[in-house]
Enzyme design. Structure first.
Site, short mmCIF file in Angstrom:
data_model
loop_
_atom_site.label_atom_id
_atom_site.label_comp_id
_atom_site.label_asym_id
_atom_site.label_seq_id
_atom_site.Cartn_x
_atom_site.Cartn_y
_atom_site.Cartn_z
N HIS A 79 0.75 -1.17 -0.07
CA HIS A 79 0.07 0.18 0.10
C HIS A 79 1.00 1.25 0.01
O HIS A 79 0.21 2.33 -0.21
CB HIS A 79 -0.88 -0.13 1.10
CG HIS A 79 -2.31 0.44 1.02
ND1 HIS A 79 -3.07 0.40 -0.26
CD2 HIS A 79 -3.24 0.99 1.79
CE1 HIS A 79 -4.08 0.97 -0.19
NE2 HIS A 79 -4.38 1.19 1.12
N ASN A 93 -6.57 6.10 4.23
CA ASN A 93 -8.23 6.45 4.01
C ASN A 93 -8.65 7.84 4.34
O ASN A 93 -9.56 8.55 3.84
CB ASN A 93 -9.15 5.69 4.91
CG ASN A 93 -8.95 4.07 4.64
OD1 ASN A 93 -8.19 3.69 3.78
ND2 ASN A 93 -9.68 3.25 5.29
N ASP A 140 -0.62 2.82 -5.20
CA ASP A 140 -0.72 1.29 -5.57
C ASP A 140 -2.11 1.14 -6.22
O ASP A 140 -2.88 1.76 -6.04
CB ASP A 140 -0.42 0.58 -4.32
CG ASP A 140 -1.71 0.72 -3.41
OD1 ASP A 140 -2.00 2.05 -2.78
OD2 ASP A 140 -2.32 -0.06 -3.17
N ASN A 176 -8.64 3.55 -1.64
CA ASN A 176 -9.28 4.37 -0.63
C ASN A 176 -8.67 5.77 -0.64
O ASN A 176 -9.35 6.71 -0.03
CB ASN A 176 -9.27 3.62 0.64
CG ASN A 176 -10.33 2.65 0.76
OD1 ASN A 176 -11.42 2.65 0.13
ND2 ASN A 176 -10.04 1.45 1.44
#
Length: 215
Positions: A40, A88, A113, A134
């Site tokens: 991530h 997020n 990513d 996200n």
């Protein structure tokens, strides 16, 4: 960092808006040593590598809720940003940086990513949806649109029917082979970054996606 010939990927992404050049590159990821090598954090890997290449140093800018660095690259001044809000909630940092530095979204490249691309692939894109990423989703929520440039770094997918494994996948560390492929994709993107920074986005996209020179 090793360089390799870009993979042959069809350049059918989305129409590219006219672009004067970049002023801001945002890398998406999660802060903290425990997340450093996670899939991530590919966006963080990119901006960290760029800062190292040109001698830039990140420092925390609390009012922007991120780490920032100002660099001189290919004759232009660029801001680098790593939101420290966790993935997020990336939009709060990005929106604050755009306002503070008086930068238009079209002058920004967001590096992130991408589950839908295999390790070793990198693609450029303008506008379009967030694809379930996200960090992008939250940037959309804060800006009200997706009219900014993106660099998608492939991290692969745990497999069909494995939706419950997506979160541990993105928050996990890739195999050594996949990690090397991701780093090579970042290297490929570095090869066309001067074009992107200069505003020659279509040429950069064609070269990155097909390996062909447009000259």
């Amino acid at each position: 960092m090793e360089r390799r010939a870009p993979p042959a990927i069809a350049p059918a992404e989305r129409a590219i808006a006219p672009m004067a050049g970049l002023r801001l590159i945002v890398g998406l990821g999660n802060p903290g040593a425990e997340h450093l090598r996670n899939r991530h954090n590919a966006g963080f890997w990119f901006v960290d590598a760029l800062a190292r290449e040109v001698g830039g140093r990140f420092g925390v800018e609390s009012k922007l809720r991120g780490e920032t660095a100002k660099i001189h690259y290919e004759g232009q001044n660029l801001w680098l940003l790593k939101p420290i809000t966790y993935m997020n909630a990336s939009g709060a940092s990005v929106a604050a940086a755009l306002r503070y530095w008086k930068i238009e979204p079209e002058e920004m490249l967001v590096v992130h990513d991408d589950l839908d691309l295999p390790p070793g692939a990198a693609r450029l894109k303008f506008d379009g949806g967030h694809g379930g990423q996200n960090g992008l989703r939250d940037i959309f929520a804060h800006l009200g649109h997706g009219k900014f440039h993106r660099l998608r770094i492939g991290i692969g997918h745990p497999g069909p029917g494995q939706k419950d494994r997506v979160t541990p996948w993105v928050l996990g560390r890739p195999s050594s082979a996949d990690e090397q492929a991701i780093l090579q994709a970042i290297g490929d993107a570095f090869e066309v970054l001067p074009l992107v920074v200069a505003g020659e986005f279509e040429k950069a996209m064609h070269r990155l996606h097909t390996g062909a020179d447009t000259d």
